[in-house]
Design an enzyme around this catalytic site. Structure first.
Site, mmCIF file in Angstrom:
data_model
loop_
_atom_site.group_PDB
_atom_site.id
_atom_site.type_symbol
_atom_site.label_atom_id
_atom_site.label_comp_id
_atom_site.label_asym_id
_atom_site.label_seq_id
_atom_site.Cartn_x
_atom_site.Cartn_y
_atom_site.Cartn_z
ATOM 1 N N SER A 132 0.827 -1.222 0.000
ATOM 2 C CA SER A 132 0.000 0.000 0.000
ATOM 3 C C SER A 132 0.857 1.266 0.000
ATOM 4 O O SER A 132 0.841 2.052 0.965
ATOM 5 C CB SER A 132 -0.945 -0.007 1.203
ATOM 6 O OG SER A 132 -1.738 -1.149 1.191
ATOM 7 N N TYR A 156 -10.540 -20.821 10.723
ATOM 8 C CA TYR A 156 -9.390 -19.896 10.737
ATOM 9 C C TYR A 156 -8.177 -20.603 11.341
ATOM 10 O O TYR A 156 -7.495 -20.043 12.183
ATOM 11 C CB TYR A 156 -9.712 -18.647 11.561
ATOM 12 C CG TYR A 156 -10.814 -17.797 10.965
ATOM 13 C CD1 TYR A 156 -10.522 -16.804 10.032
ATOM 14 C CD2 TYR A 156 -12.141 -18.006 11.320
ATOM 15 C CE1 TYR A 156 -11.530 -16.038 9.476
ATOM 16 C CE2 TYR A 156 -13.159 -17.247 10.773
ATOM 17 C CZ TYR A 156 -12.848 -16.258 9.852
ATOM 18 O OH TYR A 156 -13.845 -15.505 9.290
ATOM 19 N N LYS A 175 -1.802 -16.663 15.761
ATOM 20 C CA LYS A 175 -2.025 -15.636 16.780
ATOM 21 C C LYS A 175 -1.803 -16.213 18.190
ATOM 22 O O LYS A 175 -1.307 -15.508 19.086
ATOM 23 C CB LYS A 175 -3.433 -15.049 16.655
ATOM 24 C CG LYS A 175 -3.636 -14.196 15.402
ATOM 25 C CD LYS A 175 -2.826 -12.895 15.453
ATOM 26 C CE LYS A 175 -3.210 -11.930 14.345
ATOM 27 N NZ LYS A 175 -2.450 -10.680 14.367
HETATM 28 N N1 NAP Z 1 -9.494 -4.983 12.175
HETATM 29 C C1 NAP Z 1 -9.862 -5.450 13.350
HETATM 30 O O1 NAP Z 1 -10.989 -5.210 13.821
HETATM 31 C C2 NAP Z 1 -8.906 -6.315 14.152
HETATM 32 C C3 NAP Z 1 -9.405 -7.000 15.262
HETATM 33 C C4 NAP Z 1 -8.526 -7.764 16.009
HETATM 34 C C5 NAP Z 1 -7.190 -7.813 15.688
HETATM 35 N N2 NAP Z 1 -6.734 -7.157 14.592
HETATM 36 C C6 NAP Z 1 -5.302 -7.253 14.266
HETATM 37 O O2 NAP Z 1 -4.796 -5.950 14.060
HETATM 38 C C7 NAP Z 1 -3.800 -5.971 13.033
HETATM 39 C C8 NAP Z 1 -4.188 -5.010 11.919
HETATM 40 O O3 NAP Z 1 -5.486 -5.331 11.485
HETATM 41 P P1 NAP Z 1 -6.141 -4.685 10.192
HETATM 42 O O4 NAP Z 1 -7.539 -5.162 10.114
HETATM 43 O O5 NAP Z 1 -5.843 -3.256 10.149
HETATM 44 O O6 NAP Z 1 -5.275 -5.466 9.088
HETATM 45 P P2 NAP Z 1 -5.437 -5.516 7.520
HETATM 46 O O7 NAP Z 1 -6.377 -4.497 7.014
HETATM 47 O O8 NAP Z 1 -5.678 -6.937 7.175
HETATM 48 O O9 NAP Z 1 -3.981 -5.068 7.113
HETATM 49 C C9 NAP Z 1 -2.942 -5.970 7.226
HETATM 50 C C10 NAP Z 1 -1.653 -5.240 7.057
HETATM 51 O O10 NAP Z 1 -0.605 -6.188 7.018
HETATM 52 C C11 NAP Z 1 0.268 -5.857 5.955
HETATM 53 N N3 NAP Z 1 0.792 -7.115 5.395
HETATM 54 C C12 NAP Z 1 0.141 -8.274 5.170
HETATM 55 N N4 NAP Z 1 0.977 -9.168 4.604
HETATM 56 C C13 NAP Z 1 2.190 -8.547 4.465
HETATM 57 C C14 NAP Z 1 3.464 -8.932 3.952
HETATM 58 N N5 NAP Z 1 3.685 -10.161 3.437
HETATM 59 N N6 NAP Z 1 4.451 -8.039 3.970
HETATM 60 C C15 NAP Z 1 4.259 -6.788 4.465
HETATM 61 N N7 NAP Z 1 3.079 -6.363 4.981
HETATM 62 C C16 NAP Z 1 2.058 -7.230 4.968
HETATM 63 C C17 NAP Z 1 -0.543 -5.082 4.927
HETATM 64 O O11 NAP Z 1 0.290 -4.119 4.311
HETATM 65 P P3 NAP Z 1 -0.019 -3.515 2.837
HETATM 66 O O12 NAP Z 1 -1.469 -3.123 2.808
HETATM 67 O O13 NAP Z 1 0.911 -2.362 2.725
HETATM 68 O O14 NAP Z 1 0.291 -4.629 1.862
HETATM 69 C C18 NAP Z 1 -1.600 -4.416 5.802
HETATM 70 O O15 NAP Z 1 -1.192 -3.123 6.182
HETATM 71 C C19 NAP Z 1 -3.693 -7.423 12.589
HETATM 72 O O16 NAP Z 1 -2.654 -8.042 13.316
HETATM 73 C C20 NAP Z 1 -5.029 -8.016 12.988
HETATM 74 O O17 NAP Z 1 -4.948 -9.413 13.214
HETATM 75 C C21 NAP Z 1 -7.573 -6.409 13.794
#
Ligand code: NAP
Length: 261
Positions: free
Chosen positions: A39, A157, A164
């Protein structure tokens, strides 16, 4: 730890939750490394917004599934800032897949980003933290972002949940191994951002909140607040803080509407 002029790296910080965490740290005066994978435009936009807060922010890319790219990321941080105080392992791959269809490559892909990369980033990060924090100085901090799949058995999952759960245990092991120079904690967010394809004003998102003990969904900024709290309080290590409106109390039988799709 006083956060002003500390240097923090947040992985996956171009958008969504990682960006919120980076913003919360920048608001306290931390300089930020905004890591991104693909991104690029959003990372540049995030850097611009963070810089407007009066701190220094840089966007650095790395594919976290590759060890060499992780090493390169930390070399660039070393060249640019010469130090690191806070590492937030937020980047993750969230994949739903039926048990029977999970191939070895699917398993490895998720583990590489969600668990191995967090370990490798921590090992690299510690090198920069310890260089700048001789015994007696303020400890560095590693923060791992997990989710409810680490503690509840969510069907569908499997590789994500195991990764995790591993990250949560890695948090505790590293907290013992890396002290006193480095503290290690985890944050466990719940429904703070709708999954892609669902909006915050949708009926599904509202219903998801109504089922929680607090009666509503949360916001990414509440995760940022928790990260700041854990960064500032030097007497907490090996801990996980749930920011989930009490969702963990409902158990694995509770399914979020929309989470299955
Ligand atoms: N969203 C929620 O409500 C929620 C709830 C509980 C926990 N979490 C945790 O919070 C964290 C962020 O969540 P999110 O929903 O914001 O995540 P997301 O939208 O799925 O974004 C994932 C991020 O990981 C990066 N990523 C994935 N694979 C990669 C790779 N091979 N190399 C480099 N970067 C990589 C992506 O970067 P690019 O886009 O730049 O590729 C993206 O910024 C995660 O650990 C998730 O498990 C989220």
């Amino acid at each position: 730890m006083q956060l002003k002029d500390r240097v923090a790296l947040v992985t996956g910080a171009a958008h969504r939750l990682g960006k919120s965490v980076a913003t919360a740290l920048a608001e306290q005066g931390c300089h930020l490394v905004v890591h991104y994978g693909s991104s690029e435009e959003q990372a540049a936009q995030t850097v611009e917004e963070l810089s407007n807060l009066g701190i220094e922010a840089v966007a650095l890319s790395a594919d976290l599934s590759l060890e060499q790219e992780i090493e390169g990321l930390f070399d660039r941080i070393d060249s640019h800032f010469g130090r690191l105080d806070i590492l937030v392992n937020s980047a993750a791959s969230f994949e739903r897949q039926a048990f029977e269809s999970v191939a070895a490559s699917d398993w490895d892909r998720v583990m590489a980003v969600n668990l191995r990369a967090a370990f490798l980033c921590s090992r690299q990060g510690v090198r920069l933290m310890e260089a700048d924090h001789p015994t007696g100085g303020p400890p560095g901090l590693i923060l791992n972002i997990v989710d409810l799949s680490a503690v509840l058995a969510w069907p569908g999952y499997i590789q994500h949940g195991v990764s995790k759960a591993g990250l949560l245990h890695l948090t505790r092991i590293m907290a013992r191994e890396l002290g006193p120079e480095v503290r290690v904690n985890a944050v466990l967010p719940g429904a703070v951002l709708p999954p892609p394809g669902m909006t915050t004003d949708s009926t599904e998102w509202r219903r998801m909140g109504e089922r929680l003990p607090v009666g509503r969904t949360g916001e990414p900024a509440q995760v940022g607040l928790t990260v700041v709290f854990l960064a500032e309080n030097d007497f907490i290590t090996g801990e996980v803080i749930y920011v989930d409106g009490g969702e963990h109390l409902l158990g694995a039988g509770h399914r979020r509407p929309g989470a299955e799709s």
